[in-house]
Design a protein around this motif. Structure first.
Motif, PDB file in Angstrom:
ATOM      1  N   LEU A  33       5.928   7.472  -2.526  1.00 57.33           N
ATOM      2  CA  LEU A  33       7.077   7.125  -1.686  1.00 57.33           C
ATOM      3  C   LEU A  33       6.612   6.415  -0.421  1.00 57.33           C
ATOM      4  O   LEU A  33       7.162   5.380  -0.036  1.00 57.33           O
ATOM      5  CB  LEU A  33       7.867   8.388  -1.325  1.00 57.33           C
ATOM      6  CG  LEU A  33       9.023   8.220  -0.341  1.00 57.33           C
ATOM      7  CD1 LEU A  33      10.090   7.306  -0.915  1.00 57.33           C
ATOM      8  CD2 LEU A  33       9.611   9.580   0.003  1.00 57.33           C
ATOM      9  N   ARG A  34       5.591   6.948   0.203  1.00 58.29           N
ATOM     10  CA  ARG A  34       5.057   6.341   1.424  1.00 58.29           C
ATOM     11  C   ARG A  34       4.483   4.954   1.139  1.00 58.29           C
ATOM     12  O   ARG A  34       4.692   4.017   1.910  1.00 58.29           O
ATOM     13  CB  ARG A  34       3.995   7.274   2.004  1.00 58.29           C
ATOM     14  CG  ARG A  34       3.642   6.978   3.432  1.00 58.29           C
ATOM     15  CD  ARG A  34       2.791   8.043   4.077  1.00 58.29           C
ATOM     16  NE  ARG A  34       1.786   8.579   3.188  1.00 58.29           N
ATOM     17  CZ  ARG A  34       1.497   9.864   3.094  1.00 58.29           C
ATOM     18  NH1 ARG A  34       2.131  10.752   3.823  1.00 58.29           N
ATOM     19  NH2 ARG A  34       0.557  10.282   2.274  1.00 58.29           N
ATOM     20  N   SER A  36       5.394   2.920  -1.295  1.00 60.04           N
ATOM     21  CA  SER A  36       6.529   2.022  -1.559  1.00 60.04           C
ATOM     22  C   SER A  36       7.146   1.523  -0.264  1.00 60.04           C
ATOM     23  O   SER A  36       7.473   0.345  -0.138  1.00 60.04           O
ATOM     24  CB  SER A  36       7.614   2.751  -2.346  1.00 60.04           C
ATOM     25  OG  SER A  36       7.405   2.665  -3.696  1.00 60.04           O
ATOM     26  N   TYR A  37       7.308   2.423   0.679  1.00 61.54           N
ATOM     27  CA  TYR A  37       7.881   2.034   1.971  1.00 61.54           C
ATOM     28  C   TYR A  37       6.950   1.081   2.714  1.00 61.54           C
ATOM     29  O   TYR A  37       7.373   0.013   3.168  1.00 61.54           O
ATOM     30  CB  TYR A  37       8.145   3.276   2.830  1.00 61.54           C
ATOM     31  CG  TYR A  37       8.470   2.916   4.250  1.00 61.54           C
ATOM     32  CD1 TYR A  37       9.699   2.362   4.583  1.00 61.54           C
ATOM     33  CD2 TYR A  37       7.531   3.088   5.263  1.00 61.54           C
ATOM     34  CE1 TYR A  37       9.988   2.006   5.881  1.00 61.54           C
ATOM     35  CE2 TYR A  37       7.816   2.730   6.559  1.00 61.54           C
ATOM     36  CZ  TYR A  37       9.044   2.194   6.868  1.00 61.54           C
ATOM     37  OH  TYR A  37       9.319   1.827   8.152  1.00 61.54           O
ATOM     38  N   ARG A  38       5.692   1.458   2.824  1.00 65.49           N
ATOM     39  CA  ARG A  38       4.745   0.645   3.593  1.00 65.49           C
ATOM     40  C   ARG A  38       4.497  -0.717   2.969  1.00 65.49           C
ATOM     41  O   ARG A  38       4.353  -1.714   3.684  1.00 65.49           O
ATOM     42  CB  ARG A  38       3.423   1.390   3.749  1.00 65.49           C
ATOM     43  CG  ARG A  38       3.513   2.557   4.683  1.00 65.49           C
ATOM     44  CD  ARG A  38       2.206   3.285   4.769  1.00 65.49           C
ATOM     45  NE  ARG A  38       2.301   4.383   5.720  1.00 65.49           N
ATOM     46  CZ  ARG A  38       1.363   5.284   5.888  1.00 65.49           C
ATOM     47  NH1 ARG A  38       0.258   5.238   5.173  1.00 65.49           N
ATOM     48  NH2 ARG A  38       1.531   6.245   6.771  1.00 65.49           N
ATOM     49  N   ALA A  41       7.786  -2.629   4.060  1.00 65.24           N
ATOM     50  CA  ALA A  41       8.108  -2.758   5.483  1.00 65.24           C
ATOM     51  C   ALA A  41       7.013  -3.447   6.295  1.00 65.24           C
ATOM     52  O   ALA A  41       7.331  -4.298   7.143  1.00 65.24           O
ATOM     53  CB  ALA A  41       8.405  -1.385   6.072  1.00 65.24           C
ATOM     54  N   TYR A  95      16.041  -4.991   2.780  1.00 63.72           N
ATOM     55  CA  TYR A  95      15.495  -3.639   2.916  1.00 63.72           C
ATOM     56  C   TYR A  95      16.486  -2.603   2.391  1.00 63.72           C
ATOM     57  O   TYR A  95      16.076  -1.643   1.724  1.00 63.72           O
ATOM     58  CB  TYR A  95      15.121  -3.311   4.359  1.00 63.72           C
ATOM     59  CG  TYR A  95      14.676  -1.883   4.481  1.00 63.72           C
ATOM     60  CD1 TYR A  95      13.403  -1.509   4.050  1.00 63.72           C
ATOM     61  CD2 TYR A  95      15.522  -0.897   4.958  1.00 63.72           C
ATOM     62  CE1 TYR A  95      13.002  -0.189   4.099  1.00 63.72           C
ATOM     63  CE2 TYR A  95      15.121   0.422   5.006  1.00 63.72           C
ATOM     64  CZ  TYR A  95      13.855   0.774   4.587  1.00 63.72           C
ATOM     65  OH  TYR A  95      13.468   2.079   4.619  1.00 63.72           O
ATOM     66  N   HIS A  98      16.217  -2.577  -1.288  1.00 63.20           N
ATOM     67  CA  HIS A  98      14.932  -1.981  -1.686  1.00 63.20           C
ATOM     68  C   HIS A  98      14.973  -0.465  -1.527  1.00 63.20           C
ATOM     69  O   HIS A  98      14.537   0.276  -2.416  1.00 63.20           O
ATOM     70  CB  HIS A  98      13.801  -2.580  -0.841  1.00 63.20           C
ATOM     71  CG  HIS A  98      12.490  -1.888  -1.004  1.00 63.20           C
ATOM     72  ND1 HIS A  98      11.714  -2.026  -2.129  1.00 63.20           N
ATOM     73  CD2 HIS A  98      11.825  -1.030  -0.197  1.00 63.20           C
ATOM     74  CE1 HIS A  98      10.627  -1.291  -2.002  1.00 63.20           C
ATOM     75  NE2 HIS A  98      10.666  -0.673  -0.834  1.00 63.20           N
ATOM     76  N   ALA A  99      15.499   0.007  -0.395  1.00 67.54           N
ATOM     77  CA  ALA A  99      15.561   1.449  -0.149  1.00 67.54           C
ATOM     78  C   ALA A  99      16.465   2.137  -1.160  1.00 67.54           C
ATOM     79  O   ALA A  99      16.119   3.195  -1.688  1.00 67.54           O
ATOM     80  CB  ALA A  99      16.043   1.722   1.278  1.00 67.54           C
ATOM     81  N   LEU A 103      13.362   3.715  -2.768  1.00 66.02           N
ATOM     82  CA  LEU A 103      12.976   4.795  -1.871  1.00 66.02           C
ATOM     83  C   LEU A 103      13.908   5.994  -1.951  1.00 66.02           C
ATOM     84  O   LEU A 103      13.455   7.143  -2.027  1.00 66.02           O
ATOM     85  CB  LEU A 103      12.920   4.286  -0.422  1.00 66.02           C
ATOM     86  CG  LEU A 103      11.998   3.097  -0.165  1.00 66.02           C
ATOM     87  CD1 LEU A 103      12.088   2.670   1.285  1.00 66.02           C
ATOM     88  CD2 LEU A 103      10.580   3.405  -0.563  1.00 66.02           C
ATOM     89  N   ASP A 104      15.206   5.742  -1.933  1.00 65.42           N
ATOM     90  CA  ASP A 104      16.173   6.841  -1.897  1.00 65.42           C
ATOM     91  C   ASP A 104      16.087   7.774  -3.107  1.00 65.42           C
ATOM     92  O   ASP A 104      16.133   8.997  -2.927  1.00 65.42           O
ATOM     93  CB  ASP A 104      17.591   6.303  -1.735  1.00 65.42           C
ATOM     94  CG  ASP A 104      17.817   5.646  -0.383  1.00 65.42           C
ATOM     95  OD1 ASP A 104      16.967   5.816   0.515  1.00 65.42           O
ATOM     96  OD2 ASP A 104      18.836   4.945  -0.227  1.00 65.42           O
TER      97      ASP A 104
END
Length: 118
Positions: A33-34, A36-38, A41, A95, A98-99, A103-104
């Motif tokens: 998860l981290r 994917s976010y990084r 972003a 974003y 994408h989230a 991410l969600d």
């Protein structure tokens, strides 16, 4: 006003312990998860800051270029300035997509497991 949500329970929800939080933080699922976010972003943030700084530098040091009229009273500076707003909104829209897609669902799975739902 009717809702589909069940009424709140009378008992306080049991919060996860510190050890459980640390365990989840060290899990492969949380790491993914981290990542994917990084991976989304950070590059976009760097690209947008570079784009913004390019605009500022051009405004300061390339006045003749920025003052070039494209049509009527519209010059390069105005078009690039408006493009700053456009890219801000595009990045926010991108974003949010994408989230919602990447991410969600992962965060919700971790949250439900932490709250005892899985």
């Amino acid at each position: 006003m009717a809702t589909d949500a069940p009424p709140p329970s009378k008992t306080d929800p049991q919060l996860p312990s510190t050890e459980e939080f640390v365990e989840v933080q060290e899990s492969a699922e949380f790491g993914e998860l981290r990542r994917s976010y990084r991976s989304f972003a950070f590059p976009l943030t760097v690209a947008f800051i570079a784009w913004y700084l390019l605009y500022v530098l051009l405004s300061n040091y390339a006045g003749d270029f920025m003052g070039t009229k494209l049509f009527g009273n519209v010059n390069v500076a105005l078009v690039l300035g408006l493009a700053q707003f456009l890219t801000t909104f595009l990045i926010a829209w991108w974003y949010s997509r994408h989230a919602a897609a990447n991410l969600d669902p992962k965060a919700e799975a971790i949250k439900s497991r932490m709250e005892g739902g899985a």
